[in-house]
Design a protein around this motif. Sequence first.
Motif, PDB file in Angstrom:
ATOM      1  N   ASN B 220       5.845  -8.958  22.750  1.00  0.00           N
ATOM      2  CA  ASN B 220       5.345 -10.337  22.714  1.00  0.00           C
ATOM      3  C   ASN B 220       5.479 -10.991  24.074  1.00  0.00           C
ATOM      4  N   ASN B 221       6.285 -10.373  24.923  1.00  0.00           N
ATOM      5  CA  ASN B 221       6.546 -10.936  26.238  1.00  0.00           C
ATOM      6  C   ASN B 221       6.268  -9.916  27.341  1.00  0.00           C
ATOM      7  N   GLY B 222       5.386  -8.989  27.066  1.00  0.00           N
ATOM      8  CA  GLY B 222       5.092  -7.988  28.072  1.00  0.00           C
ATOM      9  C   GLY B 222       4.062  -6.992  27.581  1.00  0.00           C
ATOM     10  N   ARG B 223       3.638  -6.091  28.460  1.00  0.00           N
ATOM     11  CA  ARG B 223       2.606  -5.125  28.108  1.00  0.00           C
ATOM     12  C   ARG B 223       2.687  -3.897  29.011  1.00  0.00           C
ATOM     13  N   ASP B 239       6.463 -12.792  30.527  1.00  0.00           N
ATOM     14  CA  ASP B 239       5.328 -11.995  30.999  1.00  0.00           C
ATOM     15  C   ASP B 239       5.793 -10.887  31.953  1.00  0.00           C
ATOM     16  N   THR B 240       6.301  -9.806  31.371  1.00  0.00           N
ATOM     17  CA  THR B 240       6.788  -8.658  32.140  1.00  0.00           C
ATOM     18  C   THR B 240       5.851  -7.483  31.889  1.00  0.00           C
ATOM     19  N   ARG B 241       5.285  -6.937  32.950  1.00  0.00           N
ATOM     20  CA  ARG B 241       4.256  -5.909  32.772  1.00  0.00           C
ATOM     21  C   ARG B 241       4.637  -4.584  33.409  1.00  0.00           C
ATOM     22  N   LEU B 242       4.527  -3.525  32.629  1.00  0.00           N
ATOM     23  CA  LEU B 242       4.770  -2.171  33.103  1.00  0.00           C
ATOM     24  C   LEU B 242       3.428  -1.488  33.325  1.00  0.00           C
ATOM     25  N   THR B 243       3.406  -0.541  34.237  1.00  0.00           N
ATOM     26  CA  THR B 243       2.219   0.311  34.332  1.00  0.00           C
ATOM     27  C   THR B 243       2.667   1.760  34.401  1.00  0.00           C
ATOM     28  N   THR B 244       1.764   2.645  34.041  1.00  0.00           N
ATOM     29  CA  THR B 244       2.045   4.072  34.183  1.00  0.00           C
ATOM     30  C   THR B 244       0.740   4.781  34.493  1.00  0.00           C
ATOM     31  N   ARG B 245       0.833   6.094  34.741  1.00  0.00           N
ATOM     32  CA  ARG B 245      -0.389   6.885  34.940  1.00  0.00           C
ATOM     33  C   ARG B 245      -0.359   8.058  33.967  1.00  0.00           C
ATOM     34  N   TYR B 246      -1.501   8.606  33.677  1.00  0.00           N
ATOM     35  CA  TYR B 246      -1.600   9.643  32.654  1.00  0.00           C
ATOM     36  C   TYR B 246      -2.126  10.953  33.220  1.00  0.00           C
ATOM     37  N   LEU B 247      -1.461  12.042  32.852  1.00  0.00           N
ATOM     38  CA  LEU B 247      -1.999  13.382  33.077  1.00  0.00           C
ATOM     39  C   LEU B 247      -2.358  13.923  31.706  1.00  0.00           C
ATOM     40  N   GLU B 248      -3.599  14.321  31.526  1.00  0.00           N
ATOM     41  CA  GLU B 248      -3.955  14.799  30.197  1.00  0.00           C
ATOM     42  C   GLU B 248      -3.185  16.071  29.855  1.00  0.00           C
ATOM     43  N   HIS B 260      11.122   4.848  32.767  1.00  0.00           N
ATOM     44  CA  HIS B 260      11.638   4.290  34.015  1.00  0.00           C
ATOM     45  C   HIS B 260      11.279   2.798  34.121  1.00  0.00           C
ATOM     46  N   GLU B 261      10.008   2.490  33.941  1.00  0.00           N
ATOM     47  CA  GLU B 261       9.565   1.094  34.087  1.00  0.00           C
ATOM     48  C   GLU B 261      10.109   0.223  32.948  1.00  0.00           C
ATOM     49  N   THR B 262      10.297   0.820  31.782  1.00  0.00           N
ATOM     50  CA  THR B 262      10.920   0.069  30.680  1.00  0.00           C
ATOM     51  C   THR B 262      12.318  -0.374  31.081  1.00  0.00           C
ATOM     52  N   GLY B 263      13.047   0.499  31.799  1.00  0.00           N
ATOM     53  CA  GLY B 263      14.368   0.102  32.281  1.00  0.00           C
ATOM     54  C   GLY B 263      14.288  -1.120  33.177  1.00  0.00           C
ATOM     55  N   HIS B 264      13.335  -1.108  34.111  1.00  0.00           N
ATOM     56  CA  HIS B 264      13.126  -2.297  34.950  1.00  0.00           C
ATOM     57  C   HIS B 264      12.743  -3.502  34.076  1.00  0.00           C
ATOM     58  N   GLY B 265      11.861  -3.253  33.125  1.00  0.00           N
ATOM     59  CA  GLY B 265      11.355  -4.340  32.284  1.00  0.00           C
ATOM     60  C   GLY B 265      12.433  -4.942  31.393  1.00  0.00           C
ATOM     61  N   LEU B 266      13.321  -4.094  30.839  1.00  0.00           N
ATOM     62  CA  LEU B 266      14.405  -4.617  29.999  1.00  0.00           C
ATOM     63  C   LEU B 266      15.315  -5.528  30.816  1.00  0.00           C
ATOM     64  N   TYR B 267      15.543  -5.143  32.062  1.00  0.00           N
ATOM     65  CA  TYR B 267      16.347  -5.985  32.956  1.00  0.00           C
ATOM     66  C   TYR B 267      15.664  -7.339  33.127  1.00  0.00           C
ATOM     67  N   GLU B 268      14.389  -7.322  33.462  1.00  0.00           N
ATOM     68  CA  GLU B 268      13.656  -8.583  33.673  1.00  0.00           C
ATOM     69  C   GLU B 268      13.652  -9.428  32.398  1.00  0.00           C
ATOM     70  N   GLN B 269      13.434  -8.772  31.262  1.00  0.00           N
ATOM     71  CA  GLN B 269      13.380  -9.535  30.005  1.00  0.00           C
ATOM     72  C   GLN B 269      14.756 -10.058  29.596  1.00  0.00           C
ATOM     73  N   GLY B 270      15.812  -9.467  30.174  1.00  0.00           N
ATOM     74  CA  GLY B 270      17.155  -9.895  29.817  1.00  0.00           C
ATOM     75  C   GLY B 270      17.759 -10.937  30.749  1.00  0.00           C
ATOM     76  N   LEU B 271      17.025 -11.302  31.798  1.00  0.00           N
ATOM     77  CA  LEU B 271      17.538 -12.321  32.731  1.00  0.00           C
ATOM     78  C   LEU B 271      17.593 -13.680  32.038  1.00  0.00           C
ATOM     79  N   PRO B 272      18.521 -14.548  32.439  1.00  0.00           N
ATOM     80  CA  PRO B 272      18.657 -15.832  31.742  1.00  0.00           C
ATOM     81  C   PRO B 272      17.435 -16.727  31.956  1.00  0.00           C
ATOM     82  N   LYS B 273      16.752 -17.055  30.862  1.00  0.00           N
ATOM     83  CA  LYS B 273      15.485 -17.793  30.949  1.00  0.00           C
ATOM     84  C   LYS B 273      15.686 -19.229  31.454  1.00  0.00           C
ATOM     85  N   ASP B 274      16.848 -19.810  31.147  1.00  0.00           N
ATOM     86  CA  ASP B 274      17.050 -21.205  31.579  1.00  0.00           C
ATOM     87  C   ASP B 274      17.221 -21.302  33.095  1.00  0.00           C
ATOM     88  N   HIS B 275      17.432 -20.187  33.741  1.00  0.00           N
ATOM     89  CA  HIS B 275      17.493 -20.204  35.211  1.00  0.00           C
ATOM     90  C   HIS B 275      16.236 -19.600  35.838  1.00  0.00           C
TER      91      HIS B 275
END
Lengths: 489, 489
Positions: B220-223, B239-248, B260-275
């Motif tokens: 709900n807060n990212g893609r 609004d936290t956005r991950l990207t990846t690339r695909y090899l068929e 990997h990017e989810t790890g970055h994204g979880l950090y961003e989504q976990g930062l204190p919103k009031d700051h």
Amino acid sequence: MPSYDLLCDKTREISLLGNTAGVLSWDQETHLTNGGVNYRAQQIAWLAGKIHELSTGDDYRSALEAAENEQGDAPQAANLRELRHRFDRATQLPKSLVEKDSESSSLAKAAWADARAKSDFSLFAPHLKTQLDIAREKAELWGYEDEPYDALLCDYERGTKTSDIAAIFDTVGDELASIAMAAVEKSATTPANLLSGCYPIEKQQQLNREVAEDLGFDFNNGRIDTTTHPFCTHLGPGDTRLTTRYLEENFTSSLFGVLHETGHGLYEQGLPKDHHGLPAGEAVSLGIHESQSRLWENHVGRSRAFWKKWLPRAQEIFPKLADTDLDTFLTAINRAEKSYIRVEADESTYDLHILLRFGLERRMLNKEIDVDDIPAAWNDQFQASFGMTPPNDTQGCLQDIHWSMGGLGYFPTYTLGNFNAAQLHHHALQDQTIASACERADYQPLLAWMRQKIHTKGSSHFPQELMMAATGETTNPQFHLDHLKRRFL
Amino acid sequence: MPSYDLLCDKTREISLLGNTAGVLSWDQETHLTNGGVNYRAQQIAWLAGKIHELSTGDDYRSALEAAENEQGDAPQAANLRELRHRFDRATQLPKSLVEKDSESSSLAKAAWADARAKSDFSLFAPHLKTQLDIAREKAELWGYEDEPYDALLCDYERGTKTSDIAAIFDTVGDELASIAMAAVEKSATTPANLLSGCYPIEKQQQLNREVAEDLGFDFNNGRIDTTTHPFCTHLGPGDTRLTTRYLEENFTSSLFGVLHETGHGLYEQGLPKDHHGLPAGEAVSLGIHESQSRLWENHVGRSRAFWKKWLPRAQEIFPKLADTDLDTFLTAINRAEKSYIRVEADESTYDLHILLRFGLERRMLNKEIDVDDIPAAWNDQFQASFGMTPPNDTQGCLQDIHWSMGGLGYFPTYTLGNFNAAQLHHHALQDQTIASACERADYQPLLAWMRQKIHTKGSSHFPQELMMAATGETTNPQFHLDHLKRRFL
């Protein structure tokens, strides 16, 4: 630096910020998740505030005045005329009114959505009254010759008077209605779901892209994406984006959406790039913009010549169409039907929806009708035009978002667009090279004509001046009536 | 309004403009067509100029000074400390140097791309010299204790000294190399293409989304979108956005990218919103950011417990995997191999690439090595670490974009991240509830620990203070060495 160049720099800076807000809005329509909506509104509001500051400030006023004291060529004169007009309009409104307008529109939009969902006009009525009050206040501040509607129409159709539009609509109303009803009658034996099937979305995308490319849409400078409501937006030179929506059961829904938006996109891609960010590099009016979308959607996209070329390709892509012959296909895509809902209306009945709206909003602005009486007036007029009465206000006077957004004066440009499309198409086809190319479904000569007569002109002339230069007369509805008769009767 | 609140408003306005540029950049990476690139650069430059103006102007200085004279709580003190630091750094550079830096980087990036394509270091060398001159000039203006590298590292790893990193790297270099070589030896019998097959991209997307959602990424807060180079970007609260690339032919490429990017994204989504928009609401350093991405990619995503849960699901989605048992699968995804290219390196050999780069860039900045001698020094060091020599500079010292962008001081944070990841993971698992949940592939308790110890802290403390508070010591590479030995030997 000459004063005019300085003014152009300032204007282009404002345009750059507008295009930045455009990217944010496009992203919001196509990608943004719910969690990001509030912050995005703040970002867009920041840009709107900065645009207002830059475009109404003393700096801009001085630059404009200095440039007006210089001699220049015709595009320079046209740019100055439009920039002065915009500056005056923007500075004539006090900040308090602009803020009240913005806030009221937000509230009215939410109330309208609620009222529509519940089919309860009373929830929307007080907001519509406020919107009308604000619209009248703006009209008084801007000034007008005959009636307040003139001042609002000016935002969409520079140089055109309400009474001119009313005169055109009045002359053709009856004939439009009788053509529409005859078309509906003739389509009565055509089933609604003649083309229903399963059309995978990726394959629809493939066909849509091939068609848009063939018509001349430049994919190095634009793209097609997916949204709930199709639109075309121009995010800068070299960045024109179309959107459409997909129904798996009928590929023509997305395809005609793309054809319509391709028309808008071809216009944007054909504007003079060296004037980007200035009026001479911008689309001139909604009625001209809509003429381009309706040209490619209806005059080209629903024609026999077009499908003579494209049906075989569609049949390759969609095996379901294998047994559909050209005549059957054309009957299916040109089926007329009475609908309560404007956006679902076919070509023959569409304008009746617009005439109804134009009449009502003009009377509202002139205080000839009370907001509380709108539902009854809508239904009476609908009964008179279509011979049926909407079962509820959701399918009647609450169906469109325009009035809630304060978009009073917008509706007539849809029908002006239809009239202009037929007129421009007719005149372009007087050139035998263009006509015979169209017969072969080669539309490059037709596009070249539109480029020359319309696209490259930007806003250097008023829309009716463009029509006059291109066709020898101002908007004349006869070409549209003739077209409908040929197509439907 | 208290002065501190005024300062926060000003800072949040700057952050809002930064996030607006972020949306423009994200759109450029994911959607913008070639024709729109030049105008987009103008838009981003406008925002950069406005950000510079707002964040270095007298208004900001006054607001900062006034706020510094007020008493406040701990987050307020932390915000003031960081905002003062940033203001001083930004105002210590003359405008001419900032412009020269920006222009030189553009030229250097283009020259680097050309040099890499032609494998001709001499085309890049003069640009690298300029980049080094500018970096040294910036370091002198910013000031440093021991060596210029300290002043650059400060952009990525607040409060950490180059000599601290060098000391850690020096102690573990030999052991890292011997673990890596033993791991490669052990993997020699595992074929490289064990999992090769046909994995349709929509099905990869389905699995990736399920996994990211299960780990706690909030859609709900990212893609997740598609790009050539995977990244994670934070475009605003919600609004936290991950990207990846695909090899068929191999679904693990996109999946580990997403982990990997989810790890970055979880950090961003976990930062204190009031700051949000203030340092206390922002990620603290690259070495901490990378600890989060590597934690979920490697410690979680390449573990037996994880695949005990997810292999059956992957087998449902990809019939090709039906006959692959858990042991074989784990062997395949944890295969060690010597590679010339850093970004293709497995977990066991990765850090050797970093140690090489850190050593070289430190010597370059200290003028202990000449730019023209870089290719030879690179190859010598590569031979010493890997027992092989790159066949050309494209696969050697020209492979990374960082130096061309002026990103000197960036590389060591990758290995710091690996060390931090192992250390944080080890300490979190001392809690038996967390450890046994991880055994069941339930990672919510592990995430909660990271939220508490790292994410919610924002930049209120220096990264090494965070490590100390979370694990009782600063970065200690032993946990990483132990982890590699357990996994590979």
